[in-house]
Write a protein that holds these residues in place. Structure first.
Motif, mmCIF file in Angstrom:
data_model
loop_
_atom_site.group_PDB
_atom_site.id
_atom_site.type_symbol
_atom_site.label_atom_id
_atom_site.label_comp_id
_atom_site.label_asym_id
_atom_site.label_seq_id
_atom_site.Cartn_x
_atom_site.Cartn_y
_atom_site.Cartn_z
ATOM 1 N N GLU A 126 -10.522 4.663 2.674
ATOM 2 C CA GLU A 126 -10.192 4.045 3.960
ATOM 3 C C GLU A 126 -9.197 2.890 3.830
ATOM 4 O OE1 GLU A 126 -13.615 3.297 6.451
ATOM 5 O OE2 GLU A 126 -14.809 4.682 5.255
ATOM 6 N N GLU A 127 -8.751 2.633 2.605
ATOM 7 C CA GLU A 127 -7.810 1.542 2.320
ATOM 8 C C GLU A 127 -8.301 0.232 2.919
ATOM 9 O OE1 GLU A 127 -3.800 2.761 3.254
ATOM 10 O OE2 GLU A 127 -3.730 4.036 1.470
ATOM 11 N N SER A 165 -5.419 -1.510 -6.899
ATOM 12 C CA SER A 165 -4.481 -2.606 -7.111
ATOM 13 C C SER A 165 -3.169 -2.355 -6.384
ATOM 14 C CB SER A 165 -4.221 -2.788 -8.610
ATOM 15 O OG SER A 165 -3.285 -3.827 -8.832
ATOM 16 N N GLY A 166 -2.774 -3.285 -5.536
ATOM 17 C CA GLY A 166 -1.548 -3.140 -4.775
ATOM 18 C C GLY A 166 -1.702 -2.279 -3.543
ATOM 19 N N LYS A 167 -2.838 -1.608 -3.409
ATOM 20 C CA LYS A 167 -3.122 -0.801 -2.223
ATOM 21 C C LYS A 167 -3.846 -1.635 -1.178
ATOM 22 C CE LYS A 167 -4.412 3.516 -2.766
ATOM 23 N NZ LYS A 167 -3.451 4.347 -1.984
ATOM 24 N N VAL A 168 -4.856 -2.396 -1.632
ATOM 25 C CA VAL A 168 -5.609 -3.284 -0.746
ATOM 26 C C VAL A 168 -5.856 -4.608 -1.464
ATOM 27 C CG1 VAL A 168 -6.776 -1.360 0.384
ATOM 28 C CG2 VAL A 168 -7.887 -2.502 -1.540
ATOM 29 N N ARG A 261 0.044 -0.751 3.751
ATOM 30 C CA ARG A 261 0.793 -0.182 4.869
ATOM 31 C C ARG A 261 0.824 -1.103 6.086
ATOM 32 N NH1 ARG A 261 0.578 5.536 3.633
ATOM 33 N NH2 ARG A 261 -1.229 6.019 2.332
ATOM 34 N N SER A 262 -0.075 -2.081 6.120
ATOM 35 C CA SER A 262 -0.288 -2.883 7.325
ATOM 36 C C SER A 262 0.682 -4.055 7.405
ATOM 37 C CB SER A 262 -1.719 -3.420 7.360
ATOM 38 O OG SER A 262 -2.649 -2.366 7.302
ATOM 39 N N PRO A 263 0.978 -4.511 8.622
ATOM 40 C CA PRO A 263 1.813 -5.715 8.770
ATOM 41 C C PRO A 263 1.044 -6.959 8.364
ATOM 42 C CG PRO A 263 0.990 -5.010 10.912
ATOM 43 C CD PRO A 263 0.586 -3.939 9.932
#
Length: 527
Positions: A126-127, A165-168, A261-263
């Motif tokens: 679910e990131e 790592s780097g994803k969330v 991916r989120s702002p």
């Protein structure tokens, strides 16, 4: 209730269900609070119970727990020593993984590991950001076959952390020990906050070190919070107690996106606490000053969140807000070691730049750097390798980057601080700026050492000084700031009082820049 209903309920009740209910209630109650003896120990250590820690982190009423009845058939292992679940922090969903030190010192059993693996898998699917609350003595030797070597053993936790790592964002509060292999959990997170006096990390305990290598050392010297935040650089922030650590974790999260991916979150615009003036930056490059004053003059009031302030303080890194938007700041501090870059400061910068690049946080470099340290000691310590790591991070970052030459930017220091050769969105200079291969004194001595000696021998000290002054004037004319601007090395020269507005505008325009760097499987960092 009507008599007929009561009699119906009584006649249809099943003793087995009643027994299950009773056992589940007992298991639930066992992990609801610390036993009296354990609570007294927590109080003596200045620690909070695991559920009190979680309550401080998440929004009230938002926490949903998974696996509370793990290992419920065993005696004295409520929830198998770890609380996992999800909640919201300032309205944003997160995963929480929290050791319970009142259950066999927070040690890991087979169900403990399974719960942690499942939580990290949920975060991957679910990131979702992960908050790690670590307070664990490590693996239970009695469970080693079940929890250590297999495909869903403890190694899977580290594998999933690397995938995350780097994803969330991964944020760790270390409240107590993190021993042996478990010490890697904090090290794989983005931010590690350590509670002074209680937190510790080590691969081998002091007793083991004495047995294996014959070294006698205290726990604090071996892996205490202050040591890791000042010497090893493993720790990022030193907190005074559990509550402060959790508050710092929440504050850091306020700068972070939900995932890659989120702002980034935006906030109301605030003016700096003390605007920059021409008096903020000393004009003589030999006069040290605290770069925090420049940072405070650029960011929104009280918004600078410094990271690793106790480690390699010749370089300042941290998150701030400009016009309500998150930025990352990398700044040389001439007050400490003249702002020279060492192996530790290069490592510190590289990891921070990678962090900002992963989460689309623009970078502002404030350069006042004489270069990298020289000498046999740093060469033996791998200054070239560590410096290359920092340069590699700057080169490969694809977020908006602005280089501000505050005063000097000499040699490879210019490159390491995002100089023109690395394609920043702009290189901006203050009138106090100087860019050169090296400073005037060093340059004249390097080029004219033999001639200087000849002049002194033939004509005396006054003639030598005059010769040196003339050569220095020539050198300074060669690297004059106006010439650098005329040759397009510098994109703009601004006064300190105009710098914030200039940066805000340029960051706004650079927000949609191309994020591609190079087509390949991956780079090979010089680590």
């Amino acid at each position: 209730m009507p008599v007929s209903d009561q009699s119906h309920q009584s006649s249809s009740s099943d003793p087995r269900v009643a027994d299950v209910r009773a056992r589940l209630e007992a298991a639930h109650a066992a992990s609801a609070s610390a036993p009296d003896k354990a609570a007294a120990k927590l109080a003596a250590q200045g620690k909070l119970y695991v559920r009190d820690r979680i309550a401080l982190l998440v929004d009230e009423g938002s926490f949903v727990e998974d696996g509370r009845y793990a290992n419920a058939l065993a005696t004295g292992l409520p929830a198998d020593g770890v609380v996992t679940g999800r909640g919201t922090v300032d309205g944003r969903p997160v995963i929480v993984i929290a050791n319970d030190p009142t259950v066999k010192a927070g040690s890991w059993g087979a169900r403990t590991v399974e719960k942690i693996v499942r939580a990290t898998e949920m975060a991957l699917r679910e990131e979702l950001p992960v908050f790690w609350f670590v307070d664990s003595a490590g693996a239970r030797i009695t469970d080693q076959v079940e929890m250590f070597p297999g495909r869903r053993g403890a190694g899977r936790i580290f594998h999933n952390q690397v995938a995350l790592s780097g994803k969330v964002p991964q944020i760790c509060c270390l409240f107590g020990p993190s021993a042996a292999g478990g010490a890697y959990i904090p090290s794989f997170t983005d931010l590690l906050i350590m509670v002074e006096g209680n937190a510790s990390m080590y691969l081998g305990s002091p007793r083991m070190a004495e047995m294996v290598v014959g070294e006698k050392v205290s726990l604090e010297e071996m892996g205490g919070a202050r040591m890791h935040c000042t010497v090893s650089g493993v720790g990022d922030i030193l907190a005074s107690d559990d509550a402060e650590a959790i508050e710092l974790a929440r504050l850091y999260f306020s700068y972070m996106p939900q995932n890659w991916r989120s702002p980034l979150p935006s906030y109301a615009v605030e003016q700096p606490s003390a605007p920059l003036t021409r008096a903020s930056v000393p004009e003589r490059e030999s006069q040290p000053f605290d770069v925090h004053e420049v940072i405070d003059g650029l960011v929104d009031d009280d918004s600078f969140f410094e990271i690793k302030s106790l480690f390699a303080p010749e370089l300042v890194i941290g998150l701030g807000r400009m016009d309500g938007e998150t930025v990352g700041i990398v700044a040389n501090n001439s007050m400490v070691k003249g702002g020279v870059l060492f192996t530790d400061s290069a490592d510190k910068a590289a990891r921070f730049i990678w962090l900002c690049d992963a989460y689309s946080i623009p970078l502002v470099y404030l350069a006042d750097v004489p270069g990298f340290m020289i000498g046999s000691e740093v060469e033996r310590g791998g200054i070239i390798r560590h410096g290359a790591k920092m340069v590699s991070a700057v080169s490969s970052a694809t977020v908006p980057q602005l280089c501000v030459v505050v005063r000097k930017a000499y040699g490879a220091g210019l490159y390491a601080m995002g100089g023109p050769g690395f394609g920043p969105d702009a290189t901006i200079a203050l009138p106090t700026a100087r860019i050169a291969v090296m400073g005037p004194e060093a340059a004249v001595n390097a080029v004219y050492a033999n001639k200087i000696a000849e002049v002194e021998a033939a004509e005396g000290v006054e003639a030598r000084d005059a010769f040196v002054a003339a050569r220095r004037a020539e050198y300074e004319e060669d690297v004059d700031l106006e010439r650098l601007a005329a040759d397009l090395v510098i994109d703009h020269v601004v006064e300190p009082e105009d710098l914030r507005d200039e940066l805000v505008r340029r960051l706004r325009y650079a927000a949609h820049r191309d994020r591609a760097f190079a087509t390949k499987r991956r780079g090979i960092p010089p680590v």
